[in-house]
Design a protein around this motif. Structure first.
Motif, short mmCIF file in Angstrom:
data_model
loop_
_atom_site.label_atom_id
_atom_site.label_comp_id
_atom_site.label_asym_id
_atom_site.label_seq_id
_atom_site.Cartn_x
_atom_site.Cartn_y
_atom_site.Cartn_z
N LEU A 118 -28.82 3.05 56.13
CA LEU A 118 -28.80 4.43 56.74
C LEU A 118 -30.19 4.84 57.49
O LEU A 118 -30.31 5.55 58.35
CB LEU A 118 -27.90 5.66 56.36
CG LEU A 118 -26.33 5.19 56.23
CD1 LEU A 118 -25.67 6.10 55.51
CD2 LEU A 118 -25.90 4.76 57.52
N SER A 119 -31.01 4.62 56.48
CA SER A 119 -32.28 5.07 56.90
C SER A 119 -32.82 4.35 58.04
O SER A 119 -33.95 4.55 58.76
CB SER A 119 -33.35 5.15 55.76
OG SER A 119 -33.67 3.76 55.41
N LYS A 120 -32.19 3.05 58.27
CA LYS A 120 -32.72 2.31 59.17
C LYS A 120 -32.08 2.14 60.62
O LYS A 120 -32.61 1.85 61.59
CB LYS A 120 -32.85 0.66 58.86
CG LYS A 120 -34.12 0.55 57.83
CD LYS A 120 -33.74 -0.95 57.01
CE LYS A 120 -34.72 -1.22 56.03
NZ LYS A 120 -34.14 -2.08 54.95
N GLN A 121 -30.83 2.25 60.56
CA GLN A 121 -29.77 2.08 61.59
C GLN A 121 -28.90 3.18 61.90
O GLN A 121 -28.09 3.18 62.75
CB GLN A 121 -28.94 0.89 61.36
CG GLN A 121 -27.98 1.17 60.48
CD GLN A 121 -27.07 -0.04 60.48
OE1 GLN A 121 -27.40 -1.45 60.34
NE2 GLN A 121 -25.84 0.15 60.55
N TYR A 143 -20.45 6.94 58.98
CA TYR A 143 -21.48 7.60 57.95
C TYR A 143 -22.80 7.55 58.60
O TYR A 143 -23.23 6.74 59.35
CB TYR A 143 -21.16 6.80 56.73
CG TYR A 143 -19.95 6.97 55.80
CD1 TYR A 143 -19.95 8.52 55.28
CD2 TYR A 143 -18.99 6.45 55.72
CE1 TYR A 143 -18.95 8.52 54.47
CE2 TYR A 143 -17.92 6.72 55.18
CZ TYR A 143 -17.70 8.09 54.22
OH TYR A 143 -16.74 8.27 53.55
N CYS A 144 -23.38 8.80 58.40
CA CYS A 144 -24.86 8.64 58.60
C CYS A 144 -25.60 9.48 57.67
O CYS A 144 -24.86 10.16 56.81
CB CYS A 144 -25.11 9.19 60.15
SG CYS A 144 -24.26 10.97 60.44
N LEU A 145 -26.87 9.57 57.35
CA LEU A 145 -27.44 10.47 56.60
C LEU A 145 -27.11 11.93 56.78
O LEU A 145 -27.19 12.59 58.19
CB LEU A 145 -29.15 10.14 56.92
CG LEU A 145 -29.59 8.81 56.19
CD1 LEU A 145 -30.92 8.87 56.47
CD2 LEU A 145 -29.16 8.63 55.06
N LEU A 152 -38.20 5.89 51.99
CA LEU A 152 -38.15 7.24 52.57
C LEU A 152 -38.77 7.12 53.96
O LEU A 152 -38.54 8.30 54.62
CB LEU A 152 -38.62 8.43 51.41
CG LEU A 152 -38.05 8.68 50.21
CD1 LEU A 152 -38.98 9.31 49.47
CD2 LEU A 152 -36.75 9.25 50.38
N LYS A 153 -39.10 5.97 54.32
CA LYS A 153 -39.65 5.80 55.48
C LYS A 153 -40.72 6.74 56.06
O LYS A 153 -40.76 7.39 56.84
CB LYS A 153 -38.42 6.14 56.73
CG LYS A 153 -37.23 5.25 56.53
CD LYS A 153 -37.79 3.86 57.30
CE LYS A 153 -36.99 2.59 57.01
NZ LYS A 153 -37.13 2.34 55.73
#
Lengths: 108, 108
Positions: free
Chosen positions: A32-35, A78-80, B96-97
């Motif tokens: 999720l931190s990527k897409q 779902y997302c962050l 954590l990007k």
DNA sequence: TACTTTGTTCGTTATTTCACGAACTACGAA
DNA sequence: TTCGTAGTTCGTGAAATAACGAACAAAGTA
């Protein structure tokens, strides 16, 4: 003799860390931190666990405040949870002593 | 259908996160990231747990590779395991990007 | 309305975690 | 050698975690 009070920040950081403390959940957060978003169904398809187990892990991430689901019938997207994710980033950044100042040296 | 393989990095990050996933352990790590070392006895004195419980938590941190103890009879001096701490920092930074590039925007 | 798809909840089981006190070990000091 | 201090290990019990399959709920489609 007075006992140390563990700070609110330490409690929060531990709470987030606990939620991240399983490979499946780490995978989901990393994804999720990527897409930006994903569907639970797609995850079950590829992860080596059944849907009810995945549902439990997603619930944990939700309870910790790290992700949020949005109904997009018949599926759930779902997302962050951006606000809490930011808080977690800040807490860990501070904790890991990766001060904001440090990377600035890398300029020019 | 092939299942996703959770990466080595995700596994490692989850392992570290799990170790950090308790307020007491987070407190100890936070302390050690600030003051280079501490003695178990001093911790028992201030933390609201008995020494055997503390010993278990320290063992968890040791097993996760985040701290190491050095005998300084009759006590034991604990400090961060620098190598693994660095690895954890890198993993979380990546996760954590908080890319090195990002803070550069903050310059000027 | 019935069917299908998607995900949650429930019940179960096995394992791990957390906490405590008691017992033990190691080692320096008296 | 005996005593005291510092930590670990052991035994225990309560609670949480992880995994599964079965049953259930919600909502779009035939």
């Amino acid at each position: 003799m007075d006992k140390i009070i563990i700070t609110e920040e330490q409690q929060k950081a531990a709470r987030y860390a606990k939620a991240m403390g399983h490979p499946i959940r780490m995978y989901v957060l990393d994804l999720l931190s990527k897409q930006s978003c994903c569907y639970s169904g797609d995850l079950t398809e590829y992860l080596p666990i059944v849907k009810s187990t995945l549902s439990q892990h997603l619930k944990e991430l939700r309870d910790a405040g790290l992700i949020q689901g949005e109904i997009e019938a018949p599926r759930i997207k779902y997302c962050l949870n951006k606000e809490n994710w930011k808080e977690a980033q800040d807490l860990f950044l501070k904790f890991l002593k990766l001060e904001i100042e440090e990377p600035i040296q890398k300029c020019q």
